[in-house]
Design a protein around this motif. Structure first.
Motif, mmCIF file in Angstrom:
data_model
loop_
_atom_site.group_PDB
_atom_site.id
_atom_site.type_symbol
_atom_site.label_atom_id
_atom_site.label_comp_id
_atom_site.label_asym_id
_atom_site.label_seq_id
_atom_site.Cartn_x
_atom_site.Cartn_y
_atom_site.Cartn_z
ATOM 1 N N SER A 6 -6.225 -11.247 -15.927
ATOM 2 C CA SER A 6 -7.932 -11.335 -16.210
ATOM 3 C C SER A 6 -8.357 -11.832 -14.885
ATOM 4 C CB SER A 6 -8.178 -12.060 -17.571
ATOM 5 O OG SER A 6 -7.704 -11.273 -18.553
ATOM 6 N N GLU A 7 -9.799 -11.920 -14.830
ATOM 7 C CA GLU A 7 -10.320 -12.198 -13.747
ATOM 8 C C GLU A 7 -10.246 -13.582 -13.745
ATOM 9 O OE1 GLU A 7 -15.055 -12.626 -12.571
ATOM 10 O OE2 GLU A 7 -14.652 -12.253 -14.457
ATOM 11 N N ARG A 8 -9.923 -14.152 -12.152
ATOM 12 C CA ARG A 8 -10.075 -15.750 -12.164
ATOM 13 C C ARG A 8 -11.413 -16.011 -11.691
ATOM 14 N NH1 ARG A 8 -6.284 -18.583 -7.612
ATOM 15 N NH2 ARG A 8 -7.037 -20.740 -8.053
ATOM 16 N N ARG A 9 -11.849 -17.081 -12.467
ATOM 17 C CA ARG A 9 -13.051 -18.015 -12.543
ATOM 18 C C ARG A 9 -12.871 -19.275 -11.845
ATOM 19 N NH1 ARG A 9 -15.076 -15.978 -18.527
ATOM 20 N NH2 ARG A 9 -14.940 -13.882 -18.164
ATOM 21 N N SER A 10 -14.030 -20.004 -11.641
ATOM 22 C CA SER A 10 -13.898 -21.230 -11.194
ATOM 23 C C SER A 10 -13.316 -22.191 -12.049
ATOM 24 C CB SER A 10 -15.466 -21.965 -10.619
ATOM 25 O OG SER A 10 -16.133 -21.735 -11.896
ATOM 26 N N GLY A 11 -13.472 -21.968 -13.266
ATOM 27 C CA GLY A 11 -12.782 -22.739 -14.389
ATOM 28 C C GLY A 11 -11.493 -22.330 -14.878
ATOM 29 N N SER A 12 -10.790 -21.420 -14.265
ATOM 30 C CA SER A 12 -9.451 -20.932 -14.396
ATOM 31 C C SER A 12 -8.272 -21.816 -14.220
ATOM 32 C CB SER A 12 -9.121 -19.724 -13.546
ATOM 33 O OG SER A 12 -10.067 -18.495 -14.060
ATOM 34 N N ARG A 13 -7.663 -22.093 -15.264
ATOM 35 C CA ARG A 13 -6.258 -22.874 -14.824
ATOM 36 C C ARG A 13 -5.072 -22.464 -15.773
ATOM 37 N NH1 ARG A 13 -6.952 -28.548 -13.417
ATOM 38 N NH2 ARG A 13 -4.511 -28.169 -13.352
ATOM 39 N N LEU A 14 -3.914 -22.541 -15.520
ATOM 40 C CA LEU A 14 -2.709 -22.370 -16.165
ATOM 41 C C LEU A 14 -2.470 -23.527 -17.395
ATOM 42 C CD1 LEU A 14 0.085 -21.278 -13.802
ATOM 43 C CD2 LEU A 14 -1.592 -19.780 -14.929
ATOM 44 N N SER A 15 -2.862 -23.176 -18.877
ATOM 45 C CA SER A 15 -2.960 -24.144 -19.672
ATOM 46 C C SER A 15 -1.771 -24.835 -19.822
ATOM 47 C CB SER A 15 -3.431 -23.317 -21.047
ATOM 48 O OG SER A 15 -2.429 -22.238 -21.449
ATOM 49 N N CYS A 16 -0.671 -24.473 -19.261
ATOM 50 C CA CYS A 16 0.699 -25.052 -19.392
ATOM 51 C C CYS A 16 0.636 -26.468 -18.398
ATOM 52 C CB CYS A 16 1.951 -24.480 -19.032
ATOM 53 S SG CYS A 16 1.908 -23.560 -17.208
ATOM 54 N N GLN A 17 -0.421 -26.262 -17.520
ATOM 55 C CA GLN A 17 -0.458 -27.422 -16.396
ATOM 56 C C GLN A 17 -1.408 -28.578 -16.501
ATOM 57 O OE1 GLN A 17 2.063 -27.501 -13.765
ATOM 58 N NE2 GLN A 17 2.733 -25.966 -15.254
ATOM 59 N N VAL A 18 -1.933 -28.216 -17.746
ATOM 60 C CA VAL A 18 -3.136 -29.373 -18.351
ATOM 61 C C VAL A 18 -2.674 -30.065 -19.427
ATOM 62 C CG1 VAL A 18 -5.484 -29.449 -19.222
ATOM 63 C CG2 VAL A 18 -5.001 -27.549 -17.602
ATOM 64 N N LYS A 19 -2.359 -31.298 -19.147
ATOM 65 C CA LYS A 19 -1.992 -32.104 -20.163
ATOM 66 C C LYS A 19 -3.111 -32.771 -21.114
ATOM 67 C CE LYS A 19 2.291 -32.240 -19.002
ATOM 68 N NZ LYS A 19 3.124 -30.935 -19.613
ATOM 69 N N VAL A 20 -3.088 -32.693 -22.289
ATOM 70 C CA VAL A 20 -4.120 -33.353 -23.304
ATOM 71 C C VAL A 20 -4.008 -34.959 -23.016
ATOM 72 C CG1 VAL A 20 -4.479 -33.740 -25.776
ATOM 73 C CG2 VAL A 20 -3.528 -31.500 -25.147
ATOM 74 N N THR A 21 -5.150 -35.254 -23.019
ATOM 75 C CA THR A 21 -5.414 -36.839 -22.979
ATOM 76 C C THR A 21 -6.603 -36.997 -23.547
ATOM 77 O OG1 THR A 21 -6.968 -36.820 -21.089
ATOM 78 C CG2 THR A 21 -4.617 -36.867 -20.211
ATOM 79 N N GLU A 22 -6.823 -38.413 -24.008
ATOM 80 C CA GLU A 22 -7.756 -38.763 -24.946
ATOM 81 C C GLU A 22 -9.166 -38.462 -24.304
ATOM 82 O OE1 GLU A 22 -7.797 -40.067 -27.944
ATOM 83 O OE2 GLU A 22 -5.472 -40.285 -27.980
ATOM 84 N N ALA A 23 -9.370 -38.552 -22.862
ATOM 85 C CA ALA A 23 -10.444 -38.190 -22.195
ATOM 86 C C ALA A 23 -11.078 -36.734 -22.478
ATOM 87 C CB ALA A 23 -10.277 -38.546 -20.839
ATOM 88 N N LEU A 24 -9.943 -35.824 -22.918
ATOM 89 C CA LEU A 24 -10.301 -34.406 -23.262
ATOM 90 C C LEU A 24 -10.891 -34.153 -24.388
ATOM 91 C CD1 LEU A 24 -7.361 -32.611 -21.268
ATOM 92 C CD2 LEU A 24 -9.900 -33.232 -20.355
ATOM 93 N N ASP A 25 -11.085 -35.081 -25.159
ATOM 94 C CA ASP A 25 -11.514 -35.214 -26.619
ATOM 95 C C ASP A 25 -12.809 -34.166 -26.591
ATOM 96 O OD1 ASP A 25 -11.277 -35.321 -29.529
ATOM 97 O OD2 ASP A 25 -12.578 -36.988 -29.547
ATOM 98 N N GLY A 26 -12.660 -32.908 -27.413
ATOM 99 C CA GLY A 26 -13.628 -32.204 -27.424
ATOM 100 C C GLY A 26 -13.869 -30.912 -26.638
ATOM 101 N N ILE A 27 -12.936 -30.872 -25.690
ATOM 102 C CA ILE A 27 -12.821 -29.989 -24.593
ATOM 103 C C ILE A 27 -13.174 -28.456 -25.421
ATOM 104 C CG2 ILE A 27 -10.276 -29.674 -24.563
ATOM 105 C CD1 ILE A 27 -10.423 -29.588 -21.399
ATOM 106 N N VAL A 28 -13.527 -27.529 -24.550
ATOM 107 C CA VAL A 28 -13.616 -26.068 -24.913
ATOM 108 C C VAL A 28 -12.722 -25.364 -23.993
ATOM 109 C CG1 VAL A 28 -15.233 -24.166 -25.465
ATOM 110 C CG2 VAL A 28 -15.698 -26.535 -25.925
#
Length: 106
Positions: A77-99
């Motif tokens: 799919s199209e790469r956008r400015s908010g594109s990431r591989l979700s395997c590389q994004v670790k959940v932290t308390e600071a991400l509470d509420g992330i969409v």
């Protein structure tokens, strides 16, 4: 627990609880979120966990590494400015509420 909302391409939303330390990809898989294929099981080798992170959240994420950046060039799919591989994004308390919005295809 950290709240993560996954948004499907049709706009439907699923809010789940994520465990800090897991990746967003692991969270999606453990909650049977449709749209995250994760063919390489989180080794950043396939781009089938591509997702779009809202602009407000990007500053709170760990910096993208060169390998992840390269793999996003192969995403189905199209790469956008908010594109990431979700395997590389670790959940932290600071991400509470992330969409996290899922692309049309992986």
């Amino acid at each position: 627990m950290v709240k993560v909302t996954f948004v499907q391409p049709d706009g439907s939303r699923l809010e789940v609880e994520a465990e800090p330390g897991q990746s967003i990809m692991q969270t999606a898989l453990s909650h049977n979120v449709v749209g995250i294929t994760a063919e390489c099981n989180g080794s950043a080798a396939c781009a089938t966990c591509h997702a779009y992170f809202d602009e407000a959240s990007l500053n709170g994420l760990e910096k993208m590494q060169e390998h992840e950046n390269d793999m996003l060039d192969f995403a189905a799919s199209e790469r956008r400015s908010g594109s990431r591989l979700s395997c590389q994004v670790k959940v932290t308390e600071a991400l509470d509420g992330i969409v996290v919005t899922l692309p049309e295809m992986q």
